[in-house]
Scaffold this motif. Structure first.
Motif, PDB file in Angstrom:
ATOM      1  N   SER A 118     110.749  66.648  50.754  1.00 35.33           N
ATOM      2  CA  SER A 118     109.327  66.330  50.733  1.00 35.33           C
ATOM      3  C   SER A 118     108.991  64.963  51.314  1.00 35.33           C
ATOM      4  O   SER A 118     107.824  64.617  51.404  1.00 35.33           O
ATOM      5  CB  SER A 118     108.804  66.412  49.299  1.00 35.33           C
ATOM      6  OG  SER A 118     109.452  65.450  48.500  1.00 35.33           O
ATOM      7  N   GLY A 119     109.949  64.174  51.744  1.00 32.66           N
ATOM      8  CA  GLY A 119     109.670  62.840  52.265  1.00 32.66           C
ATOM      9  C   GLY A 119     109.749  62.742  53.772  1.00 32.66           C
ATOM     10  O   GLY A 119     110.138  61.711  54.295  1.00 32.66           O
ATOM     11  N   CYS A 120     109.390  63.768  54.487  1.00 36.77           N
ATOM     12  CA  CYS A 120     109.488  63.785  55.947  1.00 36.77           C
ATOM     13  C   CYS A 120     108.174  63.306  56.566  1.00 36.77           C
ATOM     14  O   CYS A 120     107.136  63.346  55.939  1.00 36.77           O
ATOM     15  CB  CYS A 120     109.830  65.181  56.431  1.00 36.77           C
ATOM     16  SG  CYS A 120     111.356  65.793  55.711  1.00 36.77           S
TER      17      CYS A 120
ATOM     18  N   GLY B 146     105.142  85.534  44.381  1.00 35.75           N
ATOM     19  CA  GLY B 146     104.807  84.124  44.178  1.00 35.75           C
ATOM     20  C   GLY B 146     105.535  83.221  45.146  1.00 35.75           C
ATOM     21  O   GLY B 146     104.981  82.246  45.647  1.00 35.75           O
ATOM     22  N   GLY B 147     106.797  83.551  45.445  1.00 30.28           N
ATOM     23  CA  GLY B 147     107.563  82.754  46.398  1.00 30.28           C
ATOM     24  C   GLY B 147     107.002  82.845  47.805  1.00 30.28           C
ATOM     25  O   GLY B 147     106.916  81.846  48.512  1.00 30.28           O
ATOM     26  N   ILE B 148     106.599  84.055  48.211  1.00 30.12           N
ATOM     27  CA  ILE B 148     106.033  84.221  49.553  1.00 30.12           C
ATOM     28  C   ILE B 148     104.704  83.479  49.676  1.00 30.12           C
ATOM     29  O   ILE B 148     104.469  82.748  50.648  1.00 30.12           O
ATOM     30  CB  ILE B 148     105.870  85.717  49.884  1.00 30.12           C
ATOM     31  CG1 ILE B 148     107.245  86.349  50.053  1.00 30.12           C
ATOM     32  CG2 ILE B 148     105.022  85.913  51.132  1.00 30.12           C
ATOM     33  CD1 ILE B 148     107.231  87.856  50.156  1.00 30.12           C
ATOM     34  N   LEU B 149     103.838  83.658  48.702  1.00 31.32           N
ATOM     35  CA  LEU B 149     102.535  82.970  48.749  1.00 31.32           C
ATOM     36  C   LEU B 149     102.698  81.458  48.645  1.00 31.32           C
ATOM     37  O   LEU B 149     102.013  80.698  49.330  1.00 31.32           O
ATOM     38  CB  LEU B 149     101.631  83.488  47.640  1.00 31.32           C
ATOM     39  CG  LEU B 149     101.152  84.928  47.790  1.00 31.32           C
ATOM     40  CD1 LEU B 149     100.387  85.371  46.547  1.00 31.32           C
ATOM     41  CD2 LEU B 149     100.296  85.065  49.019  1.00 31.32           C
ATOM     42  N   GLY B 150     103.603  81.010  47.798  1.00 22.21           N
ATOM     43  CA  GLY B 150     103.841  79.579  47.659  1.00 22.21           C
ATOM     44  C   GLY B 150     104.419  78.956  48.914  1.00 22.21           C
ATOM     45  O   GLY B 150     104.046  77.849  49.295  1.00 22.21           O
TER      46      GLY B 150
ATOM     47  N   ALA C  24     109.519  75.072  51.502  1.00 22.67           N
ATOM     48  CA  ALA C  24     110.616  75.189  50.540  1.00 22.67           C
ATOM     49  C   ALA C  24     110.154  74.844  49.131  1.00 22.67           C
ATOM     50  O   ALA C  24     110.448  75.557  48.166  1.00 22.67           O
ATOM     51  CB  ALA C  24     111.770  74.285  50.959  1.00 22.67           C
ATOM     52  N   LEU C  25     109.419  73.761  49.021  1.00 23.16           N
ATOM     53  CA  LEU C  25     108.933  73.346  47.710  1.00 23.16           C
ATOM     54  C   LEU C  25     107.913  74.339  47.162  1.00 23.16           C
ATOM     55  O   LEU C  25     107.964  74.713  45.981  1.00 23.16           O
ATOM     56  CB  LEU C  25     108.315  71.956  47.822  1.00 23.16           C
ATOM     57  CG  LEU C  25     107.967  71.218  46.545  1.00 23.16           C
ATOM     58  CD1 LEU C  25     109.202  71.057  45.694  1.00 23.16           C
ATOM     59  CD2 LEU C  25     107.381  69.873  46.871  1.00 23.16           C
ATOM     60  N   GLY C  26     106.995  74.806  48.004  1.00 27.66           N
ATOM     61  CA  GLY C  26     106.002  75.779  47.569  1.00 27.66           C
ATOM     62  C   GLY C  26     106.617  77.117  47.224  1.00 27.66           C
ATOM     63  O   GLY C  26     106.192  77.788  46.273  1.00 27.66           O
ATOM     64  N   GLY C  27     107.617  77.531  47.991  1.00 26.02           N
ATOM     65  CA  GLY C  27     108.288  78.793  47.699  1.00 26.02           C
ATOM     66  C   GLY C  27     109.021  78.770  46.375  1.00 26.02           C
ATOM     67  O   GLY C  27     108.956  79.725  45.593  1.00 26.02           O
ATOM     68  N   ALA C  28     109.723  77.680  46.106  1.00 29.91           N
ATOM     69  CA  ALA C  28     110.438  77.568  44.829  1.00 29.91           C
ATOM     70  C   ALA C  28     109.467  77.521  43.653  1.00 29.91           C
ATOM     71  O   ALA C  28     109.669  78.187  42.635  1.00 29.91           O
ATOM     72  CB  ALA C  28     111.322  76.328  44.841  1.00 29.91           C
TER      73      ALA C  28
ATOM     74  N   GLY D 143     102.515  76.160  50.956  1.00 27.29           N
ATOM     75  CA  GLY D 143     103.208  74.879  51.098  1.00 27.29           C
ATOM     76  C   GLY D 143     103.444  74.486  52.541  1.00 27.29           C
ATOM     77  O   GLY D 143     103.336  73.319  52.894  1.00 27.29           O
ATOM     78  N   GLY D 144     103.767  75.464  53.386  1.00 20.05           N
ATOM     79  CA  GLY D 144     103.966  75.172  54.802  1.00 20.05           C
ATOM     80  C   GLY D 144     102.691  74.722  55.480  1.00 20.05           C
ATOM     81  O   GLY D 144     102.682  73.774  56.262  1.00 20.05           O
ATOM     82  N   ILE D 145     101.595  75.395  55.175  1.00 19.96           N
ATOM     83  CA  ILE D 145     100.308  75.025  55.781  1.00 19.96           C
ATOM     84  C   ILE D 145      99.858  73.654  55.302  1.00 19.96           C
ATOM     85  O   ILE D 145      99.457  72.795  56.098  1.00 19.96           O
ATOM     86  CB  ILE D 145      99.250  76.101  55.473  1.00 19.96           C
ATOM     87  CG1 ILE D 145      99.588  77.393  56.212  1.00 19.96           C
ATOM     88  CG2 ILE D 145      97.862  75.623  55.852  1.00 19.96           C
ATOM     89  CD1 ILE D 145      98.774  78.584  55.772  1.00 19.96           C
ATOM     90  N   ILE D 146      99.937  73.432  54.013  1.00 18.31           N
ATOM     91  CA  ILE D 146      99.496  72.146  53.461  1.00 18.31           C
ATOM     92  C   ILE D 146     100.411  71.020  53.929  1.00 18.31           C
ATOM     93  O   ILE D 146      99.946  69.935  54.293  1.00 18.31           O
ATOM     94  CB  ILE D 146      99.434  72.222  51.928  1.00 18.31           C
ATOM     95  CG1 ILE D 146      98.309  73.168  51.504  1.00 18.31           C
ATOM     96  CG2 ILE D 146      99.229  70.841  51.314  1.00 18.31           C
ATOM     97  CD1 ILE D 146      98.303  73.511  50.038  1.00 18.31           C
ATOM     98  N   GLY D 147     101.718  71.260  53.959  1.00 24.65           N
ATOM     99  CA  GLY D 147     102.652  70.229  54.404  1.00 24.65           C
ATOM    100  C   GLY D 147     102.441  69.826  55.851  1.00 24.65           C
ATOM    101  O   GLY D 147     102.515  68.649  56.195  1.00 24.65           O
ATOM    102  N   ALA D 148     102.168  70.792  56.718  1.00 21.64           N
ATOM    103  CA  ALA D 148     101.975  70.479  58.132  1.00 21.64           C
ATOM    104  C   ALA D 148     100.681  69.717  58.373  1.00 21.64           C
ATOM    105  O   ALA D 148     100.598  68.904  59.297  1.00 21.64           O
ATOM    106  CB  ALA D 148     101.961  71.763  58.956  1.00 21.64           C
ATOM    107  N   ASN D 149      99.677  69.948  57.550  1.00 19.52           N
ATOM    108  CA  ASN D 149      98.381  69.312  57.767  1.00 19.52           C
ATOM    109  C   ASN D 149      98.215  67.983  57.041  1.00 19.52           C
ATOM    110  O   ASN D 149      97.165  67.353  57.166  1.00 19.52           O
ATOM    111  CB  ASN D 149      97.257  70.263  57.352  1.00 19.52           C
ATOM    112  CG  ASN D 149      97.128  71.412  58.313  1.00 19.52           C
ATOM    113  OD1 ASN D 149      97.240  71.231  59.515  1.00 19.52           O
ATOM    114  ND2 ASN D 149      96.916  72.595  57.789  1.00 19.52           N
TER     115      ASN D 149
END
Length: 96
Positions: free
Chosen positions: A18-20, A55-59, A32-36, A63-69
């Protein structure tokens, strides 16, 4: 008890991602974090493996969308050396 321990281990292993700083790295870490987290919440809420998968797929997607933005902007360049033109104007010739 075993489910809680496994969920905690999965969540803790994702914290290192999460620190990238680039949007691509943050998308992977967020997925990864959202999926877990989504799998843990879906599994605990429904009590089935299907709920954990959903839940893993939706998370992961969220998480990928929020992390990229949410990537921070690149650092601002600052002038290290100036050059004076014939008219007295200063121009930067080296940055740091």
């Amino acid at each position: 008890m075993k489910k809680t321990i496994l969920a905690t281990i999965a969540f803790a292993s994702c914290l290192g991602l999460s620190g990238c700083y680039t949007p691509q790295d943050r998308a992977v870490g967020g997925a990864a974090l959202g999926g877990a987290t989504g799998a843990a919440i879906g599994g605990l809420a429904s009590g089935t493996a299907g709920g954990a998968v959903a839940g893993g797929i939706l998370g992961a997607a969220a998480g990928g969308i929020i992390g990229a933005n949410t990537a921070p902007p690149p650092p601002r360049r600052r002038c290290a050396e100036f050059e004076v033109d014939p008219y007295g104007g200063r121009h930067c010739v080296a940055w740091y």
